[in-house]
Design a protein around this motif. Structure first.
Motif, short mmCIF file in Angstrom:
data_model
loop_
_atom_site.label_atom_id
_atom_site.label_comp_id
_atom_site.label_asym_id
_atom_site.label_seq_id
_atom_site.Cartn_x
_atom_site.Cartn_y
_atom_site.Cartn_z
N GLY A 76 0.79 -1.23 0.00
CA GLY A 76 0.00 0.00 0.00
C GLY A 76 0.81 1.27 0.00
O GLY A 76 0.29 2.33 -0.33
N HIS A 77 2.12 1.20 0.34
CA HIS A 77 2.94 2.41 0.42
C HIS A 77 3.64 2.74 -0.89
O HIS A 77 4.41 3.70 -0.94
CB HIS A 77 3.97 2.27 1.55
CG HIS A 77 3.36 2.13 2.90
ND1 HIS A 77 2.60 3.11 3.49
CD2 HIS A 77 3.38 1.10 3.80
CE1 HIS A 77 2.18 2.72 4.68
NE2 HIS A 77 2.64 1.49 4.89
N ILE A 78 3.40 1.95 -1.93
CA ILE A 78 3.97 2.28 -3.23
C ILE A 78 3.41 3.62 -3.70
O ILE A 78 2.20 3.85 -3.68
CB ILE A 78 3.65 1.19 -4.27
CG1 ILE A 78 4.35 -0.12 -3.90
CG2 ILE A 78 4.06 1.62 -5.68
CD1 ILE A 78 4.00 -1.28 -4.82
N GLN A 123 -1.85 9.62 -8.94
CA GLN A 123 -3.25 9.32 -8.63
C GLN A 123 -4.21 9.70 -9.75
O GLN A 123 -5.41 9.41 -9.67
CB GLN A 123 -3.68 10.02 -7.34
CG GLN A 123 -2.87 9.55 -6.13
CD GLN A 123 -3.42 10.12 -4.85
OE1 GLN A 123 -4.54 9.82 -4.45
NE2 GLN A 123 -2.63 10.94 -4.19
N GLY A 124 -3.70 10.33 -10.79
CA GLY A 124 -4.55 10.64 -11.93
C GLY A 124 -5.79 11.42 -11.53
O GLY A 124 -5.72 12.40 -10.79
N ALA A 125 -6.95 10.96 -12.01
CA ALA A 125 -8.20 11.68 -11.75
C ALA A 125 -8.64 11.57 -10.29
O ALA A 125 -9.55 12.29 -9.87
CB ALA A 125 -9.30 11.13 -12.65
N LEU A 126 -7.99 10.70 -9.51
CA LEU A 126 -8.35 10.60 -8.10
C LEU A 126 -7.66 11.67 -7.26
O LEU A 126 -7.94 11.80 -6.08
CB LEU A 126 -7.97 9.22 -7.55
CG LEU A 126 -8.73 8.02 -8.12
CD1 LEU A 126 -8.26 6.74 -7.46
CD2 LEU A 126 -10.23 8.19 -7.93
N ARG A 157 0.51 12.96 -6.47
CA ARG A 157 1.11 11.68 -6.14
C ARG A 157 0.76 11.29 -4.71
O ARG A 157 0.59 12.14 -3.84
CB ARG A 157 2.64 11.73 -6.30
CG ARG A 157 3.08 11.79 -7.75
CD ARG A 157 4.60 11.68 -7.88
NE ARG A 157 5.13 10.42 -7.36
CZ ARG A 157 5.09 9.26 -8.02
NH1 ARG A 157 4.51 9.18 -9.21
NH2 ARG A 157 5.62 8.16 -7.49
N GLY A 158 0.67 9.98 -4.49
CA GLY A 158 0.34 9.50 -3.16
C GLY A 158 0.52 8.01 -3.08
O GLY A 158 0.85 7.34 -4.06
N GLU A 159 0.30 7.44 -1.90
CA GLU A 159 0.41 6.01 -1.69
C GLU A 159 -0.82 5.33 -2.29
O GLU A 159 -1.96 5.78 -2.10
CB GLU A 159 0.51 5.70 -0.20
CG GLU A 159 1.78 6.25 0.44
CD GLU A 159 1.87 5.92 1.92
OE1 GLU A 159 0.86 5.41 2.47
OE2 GLU A 159 2.93 6.16 2.52
N VAL A 160 -0.58 4.22 -2.98
CA VAL A 160 -1.68 3.55 -3.66
C VAL A 160 -2.73 3.06 -2.68
O VAL A 160 -3.94 3.13 -2.95
CB VAL A 160 -1.15 2.39 -4.53
CG1 VAL A 160 -0.42 1.33 -3.70
CG2 VAL A 160 -2.29 1.73 -5.30
N GLY A 161 -2.32 2.56 -1.52
CA GLY A 161 -3.29 2.06 -0.55
C GLY A 161 -4.24 3.14 -0.09
O GLY A 161 -5.46 2.91 0.03
N VAL A 200 -4.99 3.34 -11.22
CA VAL A 200 -4.04 3.64 -10.14
C VAL A 200 -3.39 2.34 -9.64
O VAL A 200 -2.17 2.27 -9.44
CB VAL A 200 -4.74 4.39 -9.00
CG1 VAL A 200 -3.82 4.49 -7.77
CG2 VAL A 200 -5.16 5.78 -9.45
N MET A 201 -4.20 1.30 -9.44
CA MET A 201 -3.64 0.03 -8.99
C MET A 201 -2.70 -0.56 -10.04
O MET A 201 -1.64 -1.11 -9.71
CB MET A 201 -4.77 -0.95 -8.65
CG MET A 201 -5.47 -0.63 -7.35
SD MET A 201 -6.69 -1.90 -6.88
CE MET A 201 -8.21 -1.09 -7.35
#
Length: 414
Positions: free
Chosen positions: A247-249, A253-256, A266-270, A327-328
């Protein structure tokens, strides 16, 4: 043709040879003759004859018809007796506890759920789960002596040696719960404890049969985001059996990005694809899902509403699932590059409900990524185990421990 474990002809390892033969029969839905078993396992004809006689008497395989292949005596086909043994799988989730009963072939015979009990009283946890397990077996009319054991899939971290659930971040009151041994005492069954993402990957590998990939990643999307790994047909557990936290990758985040919670580009995927966050984003875009995102049970219900909206082609719901899949996928590219794998499987209780929109997006994000290093094709698929993948995987832990040959069984112990 799929690879098969090789046996040995020493009388001291009869138990290993039995699992070699049983594993070969299990992986062959059409059955195998004794001649084919000898060829695939490397065992002598006499050893195969002795082992199959034992397995037939134990009711685990049965003779099922004959085939004529060229000259000579017709060959008798041996097939798995799926109803001879069973395993129970339990998945502890912050919202619900899921229970499944699998037969020897890995088919789900029965399933049920209970609300997740608070761990303020560990004895209540054990009573709740033990009662549900006993009821599941009884209502399925299965002989308790035919149940090999119970597998538990729990959020990490866990202490697998002690059988203790330590302090899962999404179960704040579950701290140092001695679940394995207490449940074994309460049910009378052997119990195995495994991290949920590892249980899921074991189930995927065990149930794939002859099509099982040698190396693959299993992207587990539940309350948290994790990645289980299989390398050379073995699940990667790590030193403390807590491997899989991905989850820390950091990802784009694109549209999120830029959502009401103030997330940046940018952020952590989790954190980016956390189910409660996605529910908030859906609500901010005008999609009414109901419930309080701070309540794990309400988020689960809201996810059902999101799935229904996706099925109805609601553009907001489809768009949100697509963005989450992308994102995933972007995060998984790093793992594909690191391990040079050629197969990625997505699954988990929250994934299965958005898969129709999220999977194509995840696949495109991986295979079309400018950061992708491997030049070979990468297959991106959805698990066929559905929302209960972790519970099914937990039961497969028991089947795998009992039925799959292990080289460690050949070690001489003093």
């Amino acid at each position: 043709m799929a690879e098969h474990r090789r046996g040995a002809n020493l009388p001291s390892i009869g138990g290993f040879n039995r699992t070699v033969v049983l594993d070969a029969v299990r992986r062959s839905p059409d059955g195998l003759s004794r001649v084919e078993l000898a060829s695939r396992t490397g065992l002598s004809a006499q050893t195969v004859s002795n082992v199959t006689r034992f397995l037939i008497e134990a009711g685990m395989i049965a003779e099922s018809g004959t085939i004529v292949s060229g000259r000579g005596k017709p060959r008798t086909i041996l097939r798995l007796e799926a109803g001879s043994r069973y395993a129970v799988g339990v998945h502890v989730d912050p919202a619900v506890v899921t229970y499944v009963l699998l037969d020897l072939a890995g088919t789900v015979i029965a399933s049920t759920t209970t609300s997740t009990p608070s761990a303020d009283d560990p004895s209540e946890v054990v009573r709740t789960i033990a009662s549900a397990v006993d009821r599941l077996v009884t209502e399925a009319q299965v002989d308790v002596d035919a149940v090999l054991g119970v597998g538990i899939a729990s959020p990490g971290p866990i202490d697998v040696d002690a059988g203790v659930v330590l302090d899962p971040p999404f179960l704040p009151r579950w701290r140092d719960v001695p679940l394995r041994d207490a449940l074994a005492d309460a049910t009378g069954y052997p119990v195995l404890l495994e991290k949920d993402v590892t249980a899921a990957v074991v189930g995927e590998m065990f149930l794939a049969g002859e099509s099982s990939a040698r190396n693959f990643a299993f992207v587990y999307f539940g309350t948290g985001f994790g990645v289980g790994l299989v390398v050379d047909h073995e699940p990667v557990r790590g030193v403390g059996s807590n491997a899989g936290d991905a989850g820390h990758i950091m990802v784009d985040q694109g549209a999120l990005a830029g959502t009401p919670d103030g997330a940046g580009t940018r952020g952590e995927v989790g954190a980016a694809v956390a189910p409660d966050r996605l529910v908030r984003i859906a609500q901010s875009r005008g999609l009414s899902l109901g419930g309080d995102p701070a309540d794990v049970a309400a988020v689960d219900r809201a996810w059902d509403a999101l799935a229904a909206a996706i099925d109805a082609d609601d553009p907001v719901a489809v768009g949100l699932a697509t963005e989450a899949g992308s994102v995933m996928g972007n995060a998984v590219v790093l793992i594909v590059n690191l391990l040079d794998i050629d197969r990625v499987v997505f699954g988990g209780p929250f994934w299965s409900r958005i898969a129709s929109a999220a999977l194509p997006a995840a696949r495109q994000a991986i295979v079309d990524s400018p950061l992708l290093v491997p030049k070979h094709p990468v297959a991106v698929e959805e698990s066929g185990r559905g929302a209960d993948v972790a519970a099914v995987g937990a039961a497969c832990l028991v089947l795998d421990a009992a039925l799959s040959p292990r080289a460690s069984a050949l070690l001489i112990r003093r």
